[in-house]
Design a protein around this motif. Structure first.
Motif, mmCIF file in Angstrom:
data_model
loop_
_atom_site.group_PDB
_atom_site.id
_atom_site.type_symbol
_atom_site.label_atom_id
_atom_site.label_comp_id
_atom_site.label_asym_id
_atom_site.label_seq_id
_atom_site.Cartn_x
_atom_site.Cartn_y
_atom_site.Cartn_z
ATOM 1 N N HIS A 96 -0.949 -35.830 23.956
ATOM 2 C CA HIS A 96 -0.325 -35.999 22.643
ATOM 3 C C HIS A 96 0.922 -36.868 22.822
ATOM 4 O O HIS A 96 1.393 -37.057 23.940
ATOM 5 C CB HIS A 96 -0.020 -34.656 21.961
ATOM 6 C CG HIS A 96 0.986 -33.821 22.677
ATOM 7 N ND1 HIS A 96 0.662 -32.985 23.715
ATOM 8 C CD2 HIS A 96 2.314 -33.680 22.503
ATOM 9 C CE1 HIS A 96 1.741 -32.378 24.155
ATOM 10 N NE2 HIS A 96 2.766 -32.779 23.440
ATOM 11 N N ARG A 97 1.378 -37.407 21.726
ATOM 12 C CA ARG A 97 2.552 -38.282 21.737
ATOM 13 C C ARG A 97 3.719 -37.583 21.066
ATOM 14 O O ARG A 97 3.530 -36.863 20.097
ATOM 15 C CB ARG A 97 2.267 -39.587 20.998
ATOM 16 C CG ARG A 97 1.286 -40.480 21.687
ATOM 17 C CD ARG A 97 0.996 -41.690 20.823
ATOM 18 N NE ARG A 97 -0.442 -41.738 20.606
ATOM 19 C CZ ARG A 97 -1.138 -42.846 20.447
ATOM 20 N NH1 ARG A 97 -0.537 -43.999 20.418
ATOM 21 N NH2 ARG A 97 -2.427 -42.803 20.276
ATOM 22 N N GLU A 98 4.897 -37.864 21.596
ATOM 23 C CA GLU A 98 6.139 -37.361 21.003
ATOM 24 C C GLU A 98 7.157 -38.485 21.027
ATOM 25 O O GLU A 98 7.186 -39.277 21.967
ATOM 26 C CB GLU A 98 6.725 -36.221 21.850
ATOM 27 C CG GLU A 98 6.103 -34.894 21.673
ATOM 28 C CD GLU A 98 6.811 -33.831 22.518
ATOM 29 O OE1 GLU A 98 7.850 -34.112 23.151
ATOM 30 O OE2 GLU A 98 6.290 -32.710 22.551
ATOM 31 N N ALA A 99 8.008 -38.485 20.021
ATOM 32 C CA ALA A 99 9.114 -39.445 20.038
ATOM 33 C C ALA A 99 10.071 -39.047 21.155
ATOM 34 O O ALA A 99 10.301 -37.862 21.406
ATOM 35 C CB ALA A 99 9.830 -39.448 18.693
ATOM 36 N N SER A 100 10.629 -40.032 21.818
ATOM 37 C CA SER A 100 11.612 -39.779 22.876
ATOM 38 C C SER A 100 12.848 -39.115 22.282
ATOM 39 O O SER A 100 13.266 -39.447 21.173
ATOM 40 C CB SER A 100 11.995 -41.106 23.536
ATOM 41 O OG SER A 100 13.148 -40.956 24.334
ATOM 42 N N ALA A 101 13.437 -38.197 23.026
ATOM 43 C CA ALA A 101 14.657 -37.522 22.569
ATOM 44 C C ALA A 101 15.845 -38.479 22.535
ATOM 45 O O ALA A 101 16.790 -38.286 21.772
ATOM 46 C CB ALA A 101 14.970 -36.334 23.475
#
Length: 159
Positions: A96-101
């Motif tokens: 899955h993909r997540e936006a970078s913190a």
């Protein structure tokens, strides 16, 4: 996995190295090894409905989340190609993909539990590679690991 392209092992060192095995012979042996590894990984990946590139991406993600750009660089492919690879893996629930913190524009790709399990099954399914490595003693495997690590160290690994 032996080289047999007309080059020979000789006491001469035409490329300035130690006598015994020329760079040409080593290149042939490395090439044959890579071809065998590629074929084995391709076969094992296909058994799980994956392409070689998808299996490579999952294997890279075993080491931790990675930005899309970094994955493209590691896999030596165009950013649009990595997008397609990750899209297909994501559709199967393997990543899955997540936006970078730290930068919302950057998307990190993260291996799911199922993705991690598939990587283990693919690697376990690389029977020819396991058989070849199993023919080595523990000391030989340690030496091979050390030599390959030294040969293919990246600049990041050296710092």
């Amino acid at each position: 996995m032996s080289a047999s392209s007309g080059t020979s092992r000789s006491a001469d060192a035409p490329d300035g190295g130690h006598p015994g095995v020329s760079h040409a012979v080593l290149l042939d042996t490395l090439w044959a090894s890579m071809v065998s590894l590629y074929a084995d990984l391709t076969t094992a990946a296909a058994a799980h409905g994956l392409t070689y590139s998808q299996a490579k991406a999952l294997n890279v993600l075993r080491q931790g989340p990675a930005p899309m750009r970094s994955l493209a660089d590691t896999l030596r492919c165009d950013a649009s190609n990595i997008t397609g690879i990750i899209d297909r893996l994501e559709a199967r629930g393997l990543v899955h993909r997540e936006a970078s913190a730290t930068d919302r524009r950057v998307k990190n790709v993260i291996l799911s539990e199922e993705g991690a399990a598939v990587v283990v099954r693919v690697r376990d399914g690389m029977h020819a590679t396991h058989q070849a490595l199993g023919a080595l003693s523990e000391d030989e495997r340690a030496t091979l690991d050390s030599l390959l690590s030294r040969l293919f160290q990246t600049e990041a690994d050296q710092s």
